[in-house]
Enzyme design. Structure first.
Site, mmCIF file in Angstrom:
data_model
loop_
_atom_site.group_PDB
_atom_site.id
_atom_site.type_symbol
_atom_site.label_atom_id
_atom_site.label_comp_id
_atom_site.label_asym_id
_atom_site.label_seq_id
_atom_site.Cartn_x
_atom_site.Cartn_y
_atom_site.Cartn_z
ATOM 1 N N TYR A 42 46.460 40.712 145.047
ATOM 2 C CA TYR A 42 45.523 41.822 144.754
ATOM 3 C C TYR A 42 46.223 43.162 145.045
ATOM 4 O O TYR A 42 47.428 43.271 144.898
ATOM 5 C CB TYR A 42 44.229 41.665 145.574
ATOM 6 C CG TYR A 42 43.572 40.320 145.410
ATOM 7 C CD1 TYR A 42 43.122 39.886 144.166
ATOM 8 C CD2 TYR A 42 43.407 39.466 146.482
ATOM 9 C CE1 TYR A 42 42.498 38.651 144.020
ATOM 10 C CE2 TYR A 42 42.784 38.230 146.337
ATOM 11 C CZ TYR A 42 42.343 37.835 145.099
ATOM 12 O OH TYR A 42 41.745 36.616 144.949
ATOM 13 N N LYS B 213 44.880 31.487 137.775
ATOM 14 C CA LYS B 213 45.355 32.464 136.765
ATOM 15 C C LYS B 213 46.857 32.311 136.484
ATOM 16 O O LYS B 213 47.327 32.592 135.380
ATOM 17 C CB LYS B 213 45.055 33.894 137.237
ATOM 18 C CG LYS B 213 43.560 34.196 137.314
ATOM 19 C CD LYS B 213 43.277 35.533 137.999
ATOM 20 C CE LYS B 213 41.775 35.779 138.086
ATOM 21 N NZ LYS B 213 41.433 36.976 138.873
ATOM 22 N N TYR C 90 36.628 29.945 131.900
ATOM 23 C CA TYR C 90 37.199 30.727 133.011
ATOM 24 C C TYR C 90 36.595 30.272 134.352
ATOM 25 O O TYR C 90 37.324 30.003 135.317
ATOM 26 C CB TYR C 90 36.959 32.217 132.766
ATOM 27 C CG TYR C 90 37.320 33.096 133.935
ATOM 28 C CD1 TYR C 90 38.643 33.436 134.212
ATOM 29 C CD2 TYR C 90 36.337 33.597 134.793
ATOM 30 C CE1 TYR C 90 38.979 34.227 135.296
ATOM 31 C CE2 TYR C 90 36.659 34.396 135.875
ATOM 32 C CZ TYR C 90 37.976 34.702 136.125
ATOM 33 O OH TYR C 90 38.303 35.488 137.213
ATOM 34 N N SER D 230 41.345 32.532 141.856
ATOM 35 C CA SER D 230 42.363 33.284 141.105
ATOM 36 C C SER D 230 43.728 32.617 141.042
ATOM 37 O O SER D 230 44.564 33.021 140.230
ATOM 38 C CB SER D 230 42.543 34.671 141.722
ATOM 39 O OG SER D 230 41.608 35.550 141.178
ATOM 40 N N VAL E 87 39.861 33.942 146.092
ATOM 41 C CA VAL E 87 38.783 34.305 147.018
ATOM 42 C C VAL E 87 38.183 33.103 147.767
ATOM 43 O O VAL E 87 37.327 33.286 148.624
ATOM 44 C CB VAL E 87 37.652 35.096 146.320
ATOM 45 C CG1 VAL E 87 38.113 36.485 145.930
ATOM 46 C CG2 VAL E 87 37.083 34.338 145.138
HETATM 47 N N1 GLU Z 1 36.371 33.331 139.954
HETATM 48 C C1 GLU Z 1 36.628 34.506 140.739
HETATM 49 C C2 GLU Z 1 36.097 35.742 140.029
HETATM 50 O O1 GLU Z 1 36.218 35.862 138.857
HETATM 51 C C3 GLU Z 1 38.102 34.616 141.004
HETATM 52 C C4 GLU Z 1 38.413 35.815 141.853
HETATM 53 C C5 GLU Z 1 39.569 35.659 142.752
HETATM 54 O O2 GLU Z 1 39.841 34.610 143.311
HETATM 55 O O3 GLU Z 1 40.242 36.685 142.920
HETATM 56 O O4 GLU Z 1 35.555 36.610 140.636
#
Ligand code: GLU
Length: 319
Positions: free
Chosen positions: A255, A78, A203, A75, A273
């Site tokens: 989060y 992002k 993604y 994430s 994650v």
């Molecule tokens: N590629 C992971 C997903 O889409 C990223 C989630 C994350 O790191 O919060 O679940």
């Protein structure tokens, strides 16, 4: 509380010793969590790893712990795709399609997509919002979009070797029904259009971009420096866009524990994650952390505690 000024060999040694002491204090916190397993390839991470790199805006690097272990951004990417989408299209276009509000829900939740009208995702830091942002990155093919994100990340991190981990991307693609569900729901509600599998392939690949702690510290330093290269002063991210990204990191970066992190550590951060955390302390430093053992919200359990202790020790809160 000591002050964080590294202006001589002596103070640099003290800083280094303090950082090592903090790492040692927090190593056992990894026992309080578990590595992510829903992406099978991530289950192979070593839960005991803990490392931190710091890039001060004055140029020095200070590191301690397991900083040579590569890990995928997940994430954390992002933040970078959001910056690129804003650079590609401007605020009006992007925020017509994705909101600016924290959700209080887990990162992969679908619930608010249905209950909030219009059905656009609440923010670009949750999976739904990030998938929508992925659909906006300019480039006619997945390879082109990925190349653009990689070029951007290589420039910010000053590491031309950065690439993505194919095994992790594939592993996620094979098991990602939930992200597919989010994407199909959003296309139905006209959040975006286009080929879902292509958008998701992009993604998964940008989530699988592989870095070390120092890469994240260097990226964090650019944000801490209002989007400018720390050495040359070149504008790599327009200041307003850097500000928007940092604000999302504070409100939604950790989060549904972002509020607590803002109180306990008090600076913009984004976790993934894989156990990575990108931190940025405006006007002071960029921070990169790895600690693959996660708490129940998906944040590195030892990494968060380490950052909180660093903030306490060196007075890093911006509030
Ligand atoms: N590629 C992971 C997903 O889409 C990223 C989630 C994350 O790191 O919060 O679940």
């Amino acid at each position: 509380m000591s002050k964080l000024i590294v202006n001589s060999a002596d103070s640099s040694t003290v800083f280094q010793q303090e950082l090592e002491e903090l790492i040692n204090n927090h190593r056992q916190d990894a026992n309080l969590g578990k590595v992510a397993t829903y992406i099978p390839e991530l289950a192979k991470s070593n839960p005991k790893h803990l490392g931190v790199s710091i890039r001060l805006l004055s140029g020095e690097i200070v590191e301690a712990g397991d900083v040579r272990v590569p890990f995928t951004m997940q994430s954390i990417s992002k933040v970078l795709t959001l910056a690129l989408a804003l650079m590609d299209h401007g605020e009006e276009y992007v925020f017509k399609r994705v909101g600016m509000e924290p959700t209080g829900d887990p990162f992969n939740s679908i619930v608010k997509l249905e209950t909030i009208h219009p059905n656009k995702p609440l923010n670009p830091m949750i999976n739904a919002g990030a998938i929508a942002v992925s659909s906006m990155i300019r480039g006619n093919k997945v390879e082109k979009k990925l190349e653009r994100v990689l070029t951007f990340i290589r420039k910010l991190s000053k590491n031309s070797e950065i690439s993505y981990n194919e095994k992790v991307a594939e592993s996620e693609s094979k098991t990602s029904d939930l992200n597919r569900a989010l994407a199909y729901f959003m296309r139905e509600h006209e959040v975006f259009e286009g080929d879902i599998e292509e958008i998701l392939e992009f993604y998964f690949k940008h989530c699988a971009i592989e870095v070390h702690c120092l890469d994240l510290a260097n990226i964090g330093a650019v944000f801490a420096n209002n989007g400018q290269d720390v050495e040359t002063g070149e504008t790599l991210i327009p200041p307003k866009i850097a500000r928007i990204c940092k604000t999302f990191m504070v409100t939604c970066g950790m989060y549904n524990a972002s509020g607590e992190f803002a109180i306990q550590a008090g600076f913009p951060a984004k976790s993934g994650v894989s156990g990575g955390i990108l931190g940025t302390v405006p006007t002071k430093m960029g921070i990169g952390v790895l600690g693959p053992s996660l708490d129940d919200k998906g944040n590195s359990v030892a990494g968060v505690k380490l950052l909180e202790s660093m903030s306490d020790r060196w007075n890093l809160s911006i509030f």
